[in-house]
Design a protein around this motif. Sequence first.
Motif, PDB file in Angstrom:
ATOM      1  N   LYS A  17      37.088  42.770  32.289  1.00 38.22           N
ATOM      2  CA  LYS A  17      37.052  41.681  31.320  1.00 38.22           C
ATOM      3  C   LYS A  17      37.162  40.307  31.952  1.00 38.22           C
ATOM      4  CE  LYS A  17      39.073  44.631  27.748  1.00 38.22           C
ATOM      5  NZ  LYS A  17      40.187  44.835  26.782  1.00 38.22           N
ATOM      6  N   SER A  18      37.312  40.268  33.264  1.00 42.24           N
ATOM      7  CA  SER A  18      37.442  38.990  33.958  1.00 42.24           C
ATOM      8  C   SER A  18      36.797  39.104  35.333  1.00 42.24           C
ATOM      9  CB  SER A  18      38.921  38.607  34.098  1.00 42.24           C
ATOM     10  OG  SER A  18      39.068  37.412  34.832  1.00 42.24           O
ATOM     11  N   GLU A  19      35.987  38.101  35.704  1.00 41.11           N
ATOM     12  CA  GLU A  19      35.300  38.132  36.989  1.00 41.11           C
ATOM     13  C   GLU A  19      36.230  37.765  38.139  1.00 41.11           C
ATOM     14  OE1 GLU A  19      32.325  39.237  37.730  1.00 41.11           O
ATOM     15  OE2 GLU A  19      31.972  39.763  35.640  1.00 41.11           O
ATOM     16  N   GLU A  20      37.125  36.832  37.905  1.00 40.23           N
ATOM     17  CA  GLU A  20      38.026  36.388  38.959  1.00 40.23           C
ATOM     18  C   GLU A  20      39.472  36.722  38.616  1.00 40.23           C
ATOM     19  OE1 GLU A  20      37.802  32.191  39.391  1.00 40.23           O
ATOM     20  OE2 GLU A  20      38.333  31.755  37.309  1.00 40.23           O
ATOM     21  N   VAL A  21      40.270  36.793  39.665  1.00 38.00           N
ATOM     22  CA  VAL A  21      41.700  37.064  39.512  1.00 38.00           C
ATOM     23  C   VAL A  21      42.452  35.753  39.726  1.00 38.00           C
ATOM     24  CG1 VAL A  21      43.676  38.347  40.373  1.00 38.00           C
ATOM     25  CG2 VAL A  21      41.422  39.433  40.322  1.00 38.00           C
ATOM     26  N   ASP A  33      46.135  37.420  36.093  1.00 36.55           N
ATOM     27  CA  ASP A  33      45.042  37.702  35.164  1.00 36.55           C
ATOM     28  C   ASP A  33      43.897  38.345  35.937  1.00 36.55           C
ATOM     29  OD1 ASP A  33      46.374  36.410  32.978  1.00 36.55           O
ATOM     30  OD2 ASP A  33      45.818  34.486  33.866  1.00 36.55           O
ATOM     31  N   GLY A  34      43.541  39.576  35.559  1.00 31.72           N
ATOM     32  CA  GLY A  34      42.498  40.314  36.270  1.00 31.72           C
ATOM     33  C   GLY A  34      43.105  41.438  37.083  1.00 31.72           C
ATOM     34  N   LEU A  35      42.658  42.654  36.838  1.00 29.06           N
ATOM     35  CA  LEU A  35      43.304  43.828  37.427  1.00 29.06           C
ATOM     36  C   LEU A  35      42.375  44.631  38.334  1.00 29.06           C
ATOM     37  CD1 LEU A  35      44.983  45.183  34.151  1.00 29.06           C
ATOM     38  CD2 LEU A  35      45.879  43.474  35.732  1.00 29.06           C
ATOM     39  N   HIS A  36      41.196  44.120  38.616  1.00 23.67           N
ATOM     40  CA  HIS A  36      40.181  44.927  39.272  1.00 23.67           C
ATOM     41  C   HIS A  36      40.160  44.780  40.795  1.00 23.67           C
ATOM     42  CE1 HIS A  36      38.492  40.974  38.229  1.00 23.67           C
ATOM     43  NE2 HIS A  36      37.838  41.066  39.386  1.00 23.67           N
ATOM     44  N   ASN A  37      41.151  44.104  41.383  1.00 25.49           N
ATOM     45  CA  ASN A  37      41.182  43.885  42.830  1.00 25.49           C
ATOM     46  C   ASN A  37      42.210  44.814  43.484  1.00 25.49           C
ATOM     47  OD1 ASN A  37      41.405  42.923  45.462  1.00 25.49           O
ATOM     48  ND2 ASN A  37      41.155  40.789  44.864  1.00 25.49           N
ATOM     49  N   ALA A  40      49.689  27.072  40.206  1.00 26.31           N
ATOM     50  CA  ALA A  40      48.620  28.063  40.295  1.00 26.31           C
ATOM     51  C   ALA A  40      48.415  28.378  41.765  1.00 26.31           C
ATOM     52  CB  ALA A  40      47.339  27.534  39.674  1.00 26.31           C
ATOM     53  N   LEU A  41      48.433  29.656  42.126  1.00 27.54           N
ATOM     54  CA  LEU A  41      48.368  30.061  43.524  1.00 27.54           C
ATOM     55  C   LEU A  41      46.988  30.610  43.866  1.00 27.54           C
ATOM     56  CD1 LEU A  41      51.792  31.938  43.816  1.00 27.54           C
ATOM     57  CD2 LEU A  41      51.317  29.518  44.240  1.00 27.54           C
ATOM     58  N   ASN A  42      46.547  30.297  45.079  1.00 30.18           N
ATOM     59  CA  ASN A  42      45.283  30.832  45.577  1.00 30.18           C
ATOM     60  C   ASN A  42      45.468  32.167  46.282  1.00 30.18           C
ATOM     61  OD1 ASN A  42      43.786  28.570  44.682  1.00 30.18           O
ATOM     62  ND2 ASN A  42      44.387  27.418  46.513  1.00 30.18           N
ATOM     63  N   GLU A  43      46.669  32.385  46.807  1.00 30.96           N
ATOM     64  CA  GLU A  43      46.958  33.645  47.475  1.00 30.96           C
ATOM     65  C   GLU A  43      48.408  34.018  47.229  1.00 30.96           C
ATOM     66  OE1 GLU A  43      47.725  31.568  51.848  1.00 30.96           O
ATOM     67  OE2 GLU A  43      45.936  32.802  51.502  1.00 30.96           O
ATOM     68  N   LEU A  44      48.703  35.290  47.398  1.00 31.99           N
ATOM     69  CA  LEU A  44      50.007  35.809  47.021  1.00 31.99           C
ATOM     70  C   LEU A  44      51.132  35.324  47.938  1.00 31.99           C
ATOM     71  CD1 LEU A  44      51.228  37.699  44.884  1.00 31.99           C
ATOM     72  CD2 LEU A  44      51.032  39.552  46.545  1.00 31.99           C
TER      73      LEU A  44
END
Length: 355
Positions: free
Chosen positions: A26-30, A68-72, A46-50
């Motif tokens: 449902k989302s292209e980016e995380v 937001d986004g679970l596909h990675n 807002a973070l770019n990396e963990l």
Amino acid sequence: MARFIKKQKHEIGLPPDELLFRGDKKSEEVTIRVIDFDSKNLEENALNELTGVLKYQEKKTVTWLNIDGLHNPGLMQEIAMVFDLDDLIMANVMNTTARPTVHEFDNCIFISVKMLQLNEDSGMISVENLSLILTESILISFQEKKGDVFEPIRERIRKKKKRIRNGWTDYLAFALLDIVIDNYIYIISVLGEKIEVLEEHLGQNQPDASVIKKINAYKRELNFLRRNIRPAKEMILALSKMESEFIFENTYVHYKELLDNMNQAIDSSDSYREILTDQLNLYHTTISSKLNDIMKFLTIFSVIFIPLTFIAGIYGTNFEVLPELKFQYSYFIMLAVMVVMATAMLIYFKKKKWF
């Protein structure tokens, strides 16, 4: 795709801790957002990396990490490493088709629940999986797509509302679950208004084909809603009874409030489901009654015309000698007899209350 259960063939036989995204993308980016706060200070980024979240682990504040986004799978593996989480937890996070549940691990509590939204135009309910990982000072929330459903919670934090700013991750988790359950009640209330309007329409008007379509549509959405909120009630009940070091004693009363709200939602959905069943029965009863009235009318109409046809048949015979044919007023006498006979039969049927 089926709305009630989804299972891909390639998922069969995989180990339960396999980091595989299960569901519809449902989302292209995380995106990664973090809110860190205590009673006096607030930091929102807002973070770019963990790796940017590492500095919050040592602070004595409440940190809300929202993803937001679970596909990675790579990001999920990194989260497991950074926060020392079991791979089974992250596999459950990536399984959007899983049943709502709650499990306590050595270093966290894992919570999974369904978020529901009602499309006002189509009237259909959409579902999104929400996962929460509750630790002592960090709450990680996972959503399938970016949305503003939790924006009221962020506003309460920004406006320094005492309860949420003085609470810990257990209270923050309660606030998020409260939003989810309030949305259940809202959706039920919207459906309920439509069902009640339809009930009034049925009581005042003759039903048509559109009524049965609406009843079936409301039953379908209500069944879909009940299928998702009943397991959520079991999860909330287990959470309210859980004796965990990650939940303070004074927070349990709030989880019990959630249970009361869930009971209200389920009771309301059950009531509206019964109303729809009654409406469906009323529709079929009304249609049957209408059909009976039509058949009664046709039967009476046929009975009236049987003797009239008999009389007309006599004068349609082909005998050469018919004395009545020689009378000057025979035709008018025949019509008068037919009218009198039909009128007498109608009066008799009326007295018998056959129509």
